[in-house]
Design an enzyme around this catalytic site. Sequence first.
Site, PDB file in Angstrom:
ATOM      1  N   LYS A 144       0.825  -1.212   0.000  1.00  0.00           N
ATOM      2  CA  LYS A 144       0.000   0.000   0.000  1.00  0.00           C
ATOM      3  C   LYS A 144       0.862   1.266   0.000  1.00  0.00           C
ATOM      4  O   LYS A 144       2.088   1.194   0.210  1.00  0.00           O
ATOM      5  CB  LYS A 144      -0.928  -0.040   1.222  1.00  0.00           C
ATOM      6  CG  LYS A 144      -1.899  -1.233   1.221  1.00  0.00           C
ATOM      7  CD  LYS A 144      -2.900  -1.120   2.375  1.00  0.00           C
ATOM      8  CE  LYS A 144      -3.826  -2.328   2.402  1.00  0.00           C
ATOM      9  NZ  LYS A 144      -4.910  -2.173   3.403  1.00  0.00           N
ATOM     10  N   TYR A 200     -12.239  -2.804  -3.764  1.00  0.00           N
ATOM     11  CA  TYR A 200     -12.727  -3.032  -2.394  1.00  0.00           C
ATOM     12  C   TYR A 200     -14.263  -3.047  -2.322  1.00  0.00           C
ATOM     13  O   TYR A 200     -14.824  -2.809  -1.251  1.00  0.00           O
ATOM     14  CB  TYR A 200     -12.178  -1.948  -1.466  1.00  0.00           C
ATOM     15  CG  TYR A 200     -10.766  -2.188  -0.972  1.00  0.00           C
ATOM     16  CD1 TYR A 200     -10.424  -3.360  -0.299  1.00  0.00           C
ATOM     17  CD2 TYR A 200      -9.769  -1.216  -1.137  1.00  0.00           C
ATOM     18  CE1 TYR A 200      -9.130  -3.570   0.181  1.00  0.00           C
ATOM     19  CE2 TYR A 200      -8.484  -1.412  -0.647  1.00  0.00           C
ATOM     20  CZ  TYR A 200      -8.173  -2.593   0.016  1.00  0.00           C
ATOM     21  OH  TYR A 200      -6.904  -2.800   0.509  1.00  0.00           O
ATOM     22  N   PHE A 219     -15.848   2.565   7.004  1.00  0.00           N
ATOM     23  CA  PHE A 219     -14.509   3.037   6.638  1.00  0.00           C
ATOM     24  C   PHE A 219     -14.232   2.963   5.132  1.00  0.00           C
ATOM     25  O   PHE A 219     -13.103   3.176   4.701  1.00  0.00           O
ATOM     26  CB  PHE A 219     -13.435   2.253   7.410  1.00  0.00           C
ATOM     27  CG  PHE A 219     -13.522   0.753   7.255  1.00  0.00           C
ATOM     28  CD1 PHE A 219     -12.960   0.108   6.161  1.00  0.00           C
ATOM     29  CD2 PHE A 219     -14.167  -0.019   8.210  1.00  0.00           C
ATOM     30  CE1 PHE A 219     -13.041  -1.275   6.000  1.00  0.00           C
ATOM     31  CE2 PHE A 219     -14.247  -1.410   8.067  1.00  0.00           C
ATOM     32  CZ  PHE A 219     -13.677  -2.035   6.961  1.00  0.00           C
ATOM     33  N   ARG A 259      -0.564 -14.501   4.472  1.00  0.00           N
ATOM     34  CA  ARG A 259      -1.296 -13.924   5.611  1.00  0.00           C
ATOM     35  C   ARG A 259      -0.465 -14.008   6.899  1.00  0.00           C
ATOM     36  O   ARG A 259      -0.488 -13.100   7.718  1.00  0.00           O
ATOM     37  CB  ARG A 259      -2.660 -14.593   5.755  1.00  0.00           C
ATOM     38  CG  ARG A 259      -3.573 -14.214   4.569  1.00  0.00           C
ATOM     39  CD  ARG A 259      -4.936 -14.817   4.663  1.00  0.00           C
ATOM     40  NE  ARG A 259      -5.748 -14.204   5.689  1.00  0.00           N
ATOM     41  CZ  ARG A 259      -6.329 -13.022   5.580  1.00  0.00           C
ATOM     42  NH1 ARG A 259      -6.162 -12.288   4.495  1.00  0.00           N
ATOM     43  NH2 ARG A 259      -7.062 -12.541   6.555  1.00  0.00           N
ATOM     44  N   THR A 288      -4.638  -7.815  10.673  1.00  0.00           N
ATOM     45  CA  THR A 288      -5.060  -6.589   9.974  1.00  0.00           C
ATOM     46  C   THR A 288      -4.737  -5.342  10.796  1.00  0.00           C
ATOM     47  O   THR A 288      -4.263  -4.336  10.263  1.00  0.00           O
ATOM     48  CB  THR A 288      -6.591  -6.647   9.713  1.00  0.00           C
ATOM     49  OG1 THR A 288      -6.863  -7.844   8.990  1.00  0.00           O
ATOM     50  CG2 THR A 288      -7.067  -5.451   8.903  1.00  0.00           C
ATOM     51  N   ARG A 326       3.207  -6.170   9.153  1.00  0.00           N
ATOM     52  CA  ARG A 326       2.409  -5.090   9.753  1.00  0.00           C
ATOM     53  C   ARG A 326       2.966  -4.669  11.115  1.00  0.00           C
ATOM     54  O   ARG A 326       2.926  -3.495  11.457  1.00  0.00           O
ATOM     55  CB  ARG A 326       0.947  -5.520   9.842  1.00  0.00           C
ATOM     56  CG  ARG A 326       0.277  -5.474   8.454  1.00  0.00           C
ATOM     57  CD  ARG A 326      -1.042  -6.168   8.472  1.00  0.00           C
ATOM     58  NE  ARG A 326      -1.805  -5.980   7.238  1.00  0.00           N
ATOM     59  CZ  ARG A 326      -2.757  -6.816   6.841  1.00  0.00           C
ATOM     60  NH1 ARG A 326      -3.057  -7.891   7.551  1.00  0.00           N
ATOM     61  NH2 ARG A 326      -3.420  -6.570   5.725  1.00  0.00           N
ATOM     62  N   ASN A 343      -2.150  -0.042   6.799  1.00  0.00           N
ATOM     63  CA  ASN A 343      -1.552  -1.283   7.330  1.00  0.00           C
ATOM     64  C   ASN A 343      -0.608  -1.966   6.338  1.00  0.00           C
ATOM     65  O   ASN A 343      -0.422  -3.170   6.362  1.00  0.00           O
ATOM     66  CB  ASN A 343      -2.634  -2.217   7.864  1.00  0.00           C
ATOM     67  CG  ASN A 343      -3.581  -2.724   6.787  1.00  0.00           C
ATOM     68  OD1 ASN A 343      -3.521  -2.266   5.650  1.00  0.00           O
ATOM     69  ND2 ASN A 343      -4.431  -3.657   7.130  1.00  0.00           N
ATOM     70  N   HIS A 349      -1.889  -5.574   1.624  1.00  0.00           N
ATOM     71  CA  HIS A 349      -3.150  -6.305   1.475  1.00  0.00           C
ATOM     72  C   HIS A 349      -2.805  -7.682   0.934  1.00  0.00           C
ATOM     73  O   HIS A 349      -1.907  -7.825   0.113  1.00  0.00           O
ATOM     74  CB  HIS A 349      -4.080  -5.597   0.473  1.00  0.00           C
ATOM     75  CG  HIS A 349      -5.233  -6.471   0.062  1.00  0.00           C
ATOM     76  ND1 HIS A 349      -6.365  -6.577   0.822  1.00  0.00           N
ATOM     77  CD2 HIS A 349      -5.379  -7.333  -0.984  1.00  0.00           C
ATOM     78  CE1 HIS A 349      -7.185  -7.470   0.242  1.00  0.00           C
ATOM     79  NE2 HIS A 349      -6.609  -7.933  -0.861  1.00  0.00           N
ATOM     80  N   GLU A 354      -9.350 -11.213  -7.259  1.00  0.00           N
ATOM     81  CA  GLU A 354      -8.432 -10.075  -7.115  1.00  0.00           C
ATOM     82  C   GLU A 354      -7.328 -10.108  -8.165  1.00  0.00           C
ATOM     83  O   GLU A 354      -6.932  -9.065  -8.698  1.00  0.00           O
ATOM     84  CB  GLU A 354      -7.848 -10.076  -5.703  1.00  0.00           C
ATOM     85  CG  GLU A 354      -8.894  -9.753  -4.651  1.00  0.00           C
ATOM     86  CD  GLU A 354      -8.348  -9.669  -3.239  1.00  0.00           C
ATOM     87  OE1 GLU A 354      -9.084  -9.210  -2.357  1.00  0.00           O
ATOM     88  OE2 GLU A 354      -7.182 -10.071  -3.014  1.00  0.00           O
TER      89      GLU A 354
END
Length: 140
Positions: free
Chosen positions: A11, A51, A59, A87, A93, A104, A114, A117, A128
Site C-alpha cells: 500500500k 474493495y 470506513f 497472511r 489486519t 504489519r 496497514n 493487502h 483479485e
Amino acid sequence: MVLERTLSIIKPDGVKKSVIGNILNRFEEAGLKIVALKMVQLNKEEAEGFYAVHKDRPFFGELTSFIASGPVVISVLEGKDSISINRELMGATNPDEADPGTIREDFANSIGENTVHGSDGPETAAQEIAYFFTEAELVN
Ligand code: CMP
C-alpha cells in the site's frame, strides 16, 4: 504439489517508507514465487471496484481514498499454501495485534494504513488477481 496463487498489494504507506524490496524479499525467502508484478497509482474508481466487498462499511471512503493516495506495488505470489503463508507474513489486519516479525508489526501505523493487502481465500484470490492482471501477464 498443488500450486496456489494469491494477490499482494504493498500500500502507499509501504511504498513511501521504501520497504518494497524488504517486503518482496520476505515473500521470496518464504518460498513464494513472484509471477506478476507492477507499480501503479489507482484512481478512486479503481479503488472502489477493488474493495467493493467493503462498500457498506463505515470506513469504505477512508479505505479507498488511502489506497488511491499514492503508488502501490501489486504482485501475484505463487506456491504451495501461498494464501495462508502470505497472511502469516503480513500479520493481523490491525498492527496493534500483529505478531512480532510480521510485516504489519514491523511497518504499519494503523488498521487503515496497514502496509499490505493479501487475498483472504482462494475465491477472493482468483477475483483479485483477475482484477489487476490478465492470464497472459502471469509468468509460468
Ligand atoms: P485489507 O487487507 O486491505 O482489506 C480491507 C482493509 O480495510 C483492511 O486491510 C484495512 O486496512 C481496512 N480496515 C479494516 N477495518 C478498518 C477500520 N475499522 N478502519 C479503517 N480501515 C479498516
